[in-house]
Design an enzyme around this catalytic site. Sequence first.
Site, PDB file in Angstrom:
ATOM      1  N   LYS A   1       0.796  -1.223   0.000  1.00  0.00           N
ATOM      2  CA  LYS A   1       0.000   0.000   0.000  1.00  0.00           C
ATOM      3  C   LYS A   1       0.833   1.280   0.000  1.00  0.00           C
ATOM      4  O   LYS A   1       0.304   2.353  -0.259  1.00  0.00           O
ATOM      5  CB  LYS A   1      -0.973  -0.006   1.176  1.00  0.00           C
ATOM      6  CG  LYS A   1      -2.019  -1.112   1.075  1.00  0.00           C
ATOM      7  CD  LYS A   1      -2.917  -0.923  -0.135  1.00  0.00           C
ATOM      8  CE  LYS A   1      -4.009  -1.986  -0.186  1.00  0.00           C
ATOM      9  NZ  LYS A   1      -4.925  -1.756  -1.309  1.00  0.00           N
TER      10      LYS A   1
ATOM     11  N   SER B   1      -2.654 -12.976   3.987  1.00  0.00           N
ATOM     12  CA  SER B   1      -3.249 -12.979   2.641  1.00  0.00           C
ATOM     13  C   SER B   1      -2.252 -13.554   1.626  1.00  0.00           C
ATOM     14  O   SER B   1      -2.657 -14.045   0.571  1.00  0.00           O
ATOM     15  CB  SER B   1      -3.711 -11.580   2.221  1.00  0.00           C
ATOM     16  OG  SER B   1      -2.624 -10.778   1.816  1.00  0.00           O
TER      17      SER B   1
HETATM   18  C1  LIG Z   1      -2.891  -7.681   3.460  1.00  0.00           C
HETATM   19  C2  LIG Z   1      -3.542  -7.357   2.176  1.00  0.00           C
HETATM   20  N1  LIG Z   1      -3.523  -8.244   1.185  1.00  0.00           N
HETATM   21  C3  LIG Z   1      -4.105  -7.978  -0.016  1.00  0.00           C
HETATM   22  C4  LIG Z   1      -4.781  -6.818  -0.246  1.00  0.00           C
HETATM   23  C5  LIG Z   1      -5.451  -6.586  -1.580  1.00  0.00           C
HETATM   24  O1  LIG Z   1      -4.885  -5.592  -2.387  1.00  0.00           O
HETATM   25  P1  LIG Z   1      -5.757  -4.654  -3.292  1.00  0.00           P
HETATM   26  O2  LIG Z   1      -6.430  -3.641  -2.406  1.00  0.00           O
HETATM   27  O3  LIG Z   1      -4.807  -4.001  -4.254  1.00  0.00           O
HETATM   28  O4  LIG Z   1      -6.786  -5.491  -4.009  1.00  0.00           O
HETATM   29  C6  LIG Z   1      -4.847  -5.895   0.779  1.00  0.00           C
HETATM   30  C7  LIG Z   1      -5.605  -4.692   0.567  1.00  0.00           C
HETATM   31  O5  LIG Z   1      -6.429  -4.238   1.276  1.00  0.00           O
HETATM   32  C8  LIG Z   1      -4.198  -6.156   2.008  1.00  0.00           C
HETATM   33  O6  LIG Z   1      -4.241  -5.255   3.018  1.00  0.00           O
END
Ligand SMILES: Cc1ncc(COP(=O)(O)O)c(C=O)c1O
Length: 318
Positions: free
Chosen positions: A50, A264
Amino acid sequence: MLTPARTQRFGSILDAIGNTPLVELKHFSPKEGVRIFAKLEGQNPTGSVKDRIALAMVEQAERDRLISPGQVIIEPTSGNTGISMAMVCKLKGYRFTAVMPANVSGERSELLRAFGAEIVLTDGKKGSNGAIEVAQGLAAEHPDYYMPYQYGNPANPQAHYDGTAPEILDAVPDVTHFVAGLGTSGTLMGVSRRLKEHDERIQVIAGEPDLGDLVQGLRNLDEGFVPPIFDQTLLDKKLDVRSDNGLRFTQELLWREGIFAGVSSGGALSIAVKVGQALDQANIVVLFADGGWKYLSTKLWTRGIDEATEALSDQLLW
Ligand SMILES: Cc1ncc(COP(=O)(O)O)c(C=O)c1O
């Protein structure tokens, strides 16, 4: 042996965002012709993907003359975007308020406070959708607040189109598949658009949690909220990430490859391996959105999946 490499020198931590390492996961290759590579976004300055979009959204708002120093920037976020925004705002002289569910992990709110952010907590049971509603309400009440709104801001996918995707093509020019978790969908949208311009045969696959299941950071579009930046035509497939499977892969990543990634990432890896099992030849790139630090309190790596599941279910309900 450690071979000396180029050492990059930067004028500011903001310039150190991106250019993250890409590492082959040899122990997860399901067969000889199928190689899996991980893009380690946890190596960004605040430890997640992010940082890329926080910088991109703030700089776009500056170019559009929507903000000036001292102004309040407000954003609904379950943590990572907030931490990145807090860092970028601190360096650029804006005040930052994060609106987030009361049940995100303690490490996240601690880090936000350390960077000087204000925090507005929302009903944990309503998850990130509840935080979005409250932030929109606050922004409407205070016209002088600026809300970048990562779910609808084109600068979010653009950061991945301009940065993440060219980095992937540079490191794996013959990439055949890209796998990532779906949160705002910014990563998948921006990377997909660039990769498909390069070679339309490249397959882009999203990992989304089972409905009602929890994988922190990710969302299931059937929950009722589809981010405005989401474009179905840029995805070839969506596959379910089961949270217990995601947690198991997160553990195995550390044990087999020495990679300490967030939960994730294990979910995304479980999808990459599943995709690879059905193929004979492939170069699969999977994106690991953050490092493991913010999940240490779940005790996933020391106590196991059941205890971590309980800790996470306390924090976020999907
Ligand atoms: C830990 C984590 N993994 C994956 C994502 C997914 O990314 P994106 O927002 O670009 O779809 C996020 C986003 O909120 C996240 O915080």
